[in-house]
Design a protein around this motif. Structure first.
Motif, PDB file in Angstrom:
ATOM      1  N   PRO A 143       0.821  -1.215   0.000  1.00 32.11           N
ATOM      2  CA  PRO A 143       0.000   0.000   0.000  1.00 32.11           C
ATOM      3  C   PRO A 143       0.850   1.258   0.000  1.00 32.11           C
ATOM      4  O   PRO A 143       1.866   1.347   0.694  1.00 32.11           O
ATOM      5  N   TYR A 144       0.444   2.223  -0.806  1.00 30.08           N
ATOM      6  CA  TYR A 144       1.209   3.456  -0.944  1.00 30.08           C
ATOM      7  C   TYR A 144       1.272   4.252   0.360  1.00 30.08           C
ATOM      8  O   TYR A 144       2.246   4.977   0.601  1.00 30.08           O
ATOM      9  N   GLN A 145       0.249   4.126   1.177  1.00 33.90           N
ATOM     10  CA  GLN A 145       0.171   4.978   2.362  1.00 33.90           C
ATOM     11  C   GLN A 145       1.337   4.778   3.321  1.00 33.90           C
ATOM     12  O   GLN A 145       1.724   5.718   4.024  1.00 33.90           O
ATOM     13  N   ILE A 146       1.918   3.575   3.344  1.00 32.36           N
ATOM     14  CA  ILE A 146       3.009   3.333   4.292  1.00 32.36           C
ATOM     15  C   ILE A 146       4.297   4.038   3.878  1.00 32.36           C
ATOM     16  O   ILE A 146       5.225   4.165   4.682  1.00 32.36           O
ATOM     17  N   LEU A 148       4.295   7.229   2.557  1.00 33.39           N
ATOM     18  CA  LEU A 148       4.102   8.680   2.471  1.00 33.39           C
ATOM     19  C   LEU A 148       5.021   9.449   3.413  1.00 33.39           C
ATOM     20  O   LEU A 148       5.728  10.368   2.994  1.00 33.39           O
ATOM     21  N   TYR A 149       5.005   9.101   4.681  1.00 38.01           N
ATOM     22  CA  TYR A 149       5.805   9.869   5.645  1.00 38.01           C
ATOM     23  C   TYR A 149       7.307   9.742   5.379  1.00 38.01           C
ATOM     24  O   TYR A 149       8.014  10.765   5.382  1.00 38.01           O
ATOM     25  N   ASP A 235      -4.747  10.024 -10.003  1.00 35.74           N
ATOM     26  CA  ASP A 235      -4.132  10.055  -8.672  1.00 35.74           C
ATOM     27  C   ASP A 235      -4.630  11.243  -7.863  1.00 35.74           C
ATOM     28  O   ASP A 235      -4.782  12.357  -8.376  1.00 35.74           O
ATOM     29  N   ILE A 237      -3.907  11.084  -3.898  1.00 31.69           N
ATOM     30  CA  ILE A 237      -3.138  11.153  -2.651  1.00 31.69           C
ATOM     31  C   ILE A 237      -1.724  11.670  -2.891  1.00 31.69           C
ATOM     32  O   ILE A 237      -1.212  12.488  -2.109  1.00 31.69           O
ATOM     33  N   PHE A 238      -1.063  11.256  -3.976  1.00 29.25           N
ATOM     34  CA  PHE A 238       0.281  11.749  -4.250  1.00 29.25           C
ATOM     35  C   PHE A 238       0.255  13.226  -4.635  1.00 29.25           C
ATOM     36  O   PHE A 238       1.123  14.006  -4.218  1.00 29.25           O
ATOM     37  N   THR A 241      -0.210  15.283  -1.543  1.00 33.73           N
ATOM     38  CA  THR A 241       0.892  15.232  -0.586  1.00 33.73           C
ATOM     39  C   THR A 241       2.171  15.861  -1.115  1.00 33.73           C
ATOM     40  O   THR A 241       2.879  16.555  -0.371  1.00 33.73           O
TER      41      THR A 241
END
Length: 303
Positions: A143-146, A148-149, A235, A237-238, A241
């Motif tokens: 998953p992309y969310q992991i 991001l930070y 897209d 979320i990218f 962010t």
């Protein structure tokens, strides 16, 4: 065996038995399912189209499925050039040009890198190729969310965070696993004799890739283009962010338009903005859908 006289005409063999019925219960069931599925998926599109062509006085009547009595393109014009995103009322056209500036370099760089990686992993048995391919595959399904930070911290330290280069680099990184997988499978389906013949003729890595493999990669290039164009264009979320305020893509601008309404919500403008945002992926699929199927089939089986 049936003997025939010399010179006698031989009867042409054809299908034997009764002709199949044109209409059977199974065929009726299949058609009924297909029509129902098509209506189910086309209903939201129909609602968006008819709502975007209605003035708000007609939208308030609540007949969401009815064709507008007096169709108007004013909601589309407002959505394109005058819809408000916060305090700015420049419409969704700003996001359209931002999406184009993000899309073009991201698609070119990700496909080029994926094609080179797939070619190298298929024909040049580099050290650790299997391990590298496994790592790329793992990256395609995480998953992309992991990420991001960590990526925000990395890009902040390098000084390119919230810039056009940042969002392009993110799309290239996350598109690389799938692109590598596609091109590796496609090149693995090609006869290895082509590669060996080019090596015998003195071709090096780049000569064989550019003059032999790449010209044969048209079906997979089309597939990769369709996947990357639709994925990057859709897209959210990218873009939210990493793009920064000056480079927000069309999807983020659409979200801002829908959520920046004060007073009465302009559903006709919202639907028109949604349709404008979805036009590019729709056109890509409508114009090149058959090439997508051909390209996937070309790399599906090793010959």
């Amino acid at each position: 065996m049936i003997a025939t006289l010399p010179g006698a005409p031989i009867a042409a063999e054809g299908p034997q038995g009764r002709r199949p019925k044109r209409l059977t219960a199974a065929r009726v069931g299949v058609y009924a399912f297909l029509v129902t599925a098509a209506l189910f998926f086309l209903l939201p599109l129909w609602i968006m189209v008819v709502t975007s062509l209605k003035p708000m006085d007609e939208v308030r009547l609540g007949n969401i499925l009815a064709w507008p009595s007096a169709p108007t393109l004013q909601p589309w014009i407002t959505a394109w050039s005058a819809a408000c995103t916060g305090l700015a009322c420049n419409g969704i056209s700003v996001g359209f040009w931002n999406s184009l500036r993000i899309l073009i370099p991201s698609v070119i760089l990700s496909i080029a890198a994926g094609a080179v990686n797939g070619y190298a992993l298929s024909f040049w048995r580099v050290r650790g190729a299997n391990l590298m391919f496994a790592v790329l595959l793992a990256g395609a399904f995480m998953p992309y969310q992991i990420f991001l930070y960590p990526l925000v911290r990395i890009f902040s330290l390098t000084g390119i965070y919230s810039s056009l280069a940042c969002i392009v680099l993110v799309h290239v990184i996350f598109g690389l696993p799938v692109m590598t997988l596609l091109f590796r499978n496609y090149y693995a389906s090609l006869p290895v004799e082509l590669f060996k013949a080019a090596r015998v003729d003195g071709g090096d890595f780049w000569t064989i890739f550019l003059r032999v493999m790449l010209p044969m990669s048209t079906p997979m290039l089309i597939v990769a283009c369709i996947l990357q164009v639709t994925g990057i264009w859709n897209d959210f979320i990218f873009g939210l962010t990493f793009a920064g305020r000056e480079n927000l893509p069309m999807t983020v601008q659409l979200n801002n338009i829908v959520n920046s309404t004060q007073g009465e919500r302009a559903y006709d403008v919202d639907m028109a903005a949604t349709m404008l945002t979805a036009l590019v992926p729709l056109l890509v699929y409508l114009l090149s859908g058959r090439w997508f199927v051909r390209g996937i089939a070309a790399g599906a089986v090793k010959g």
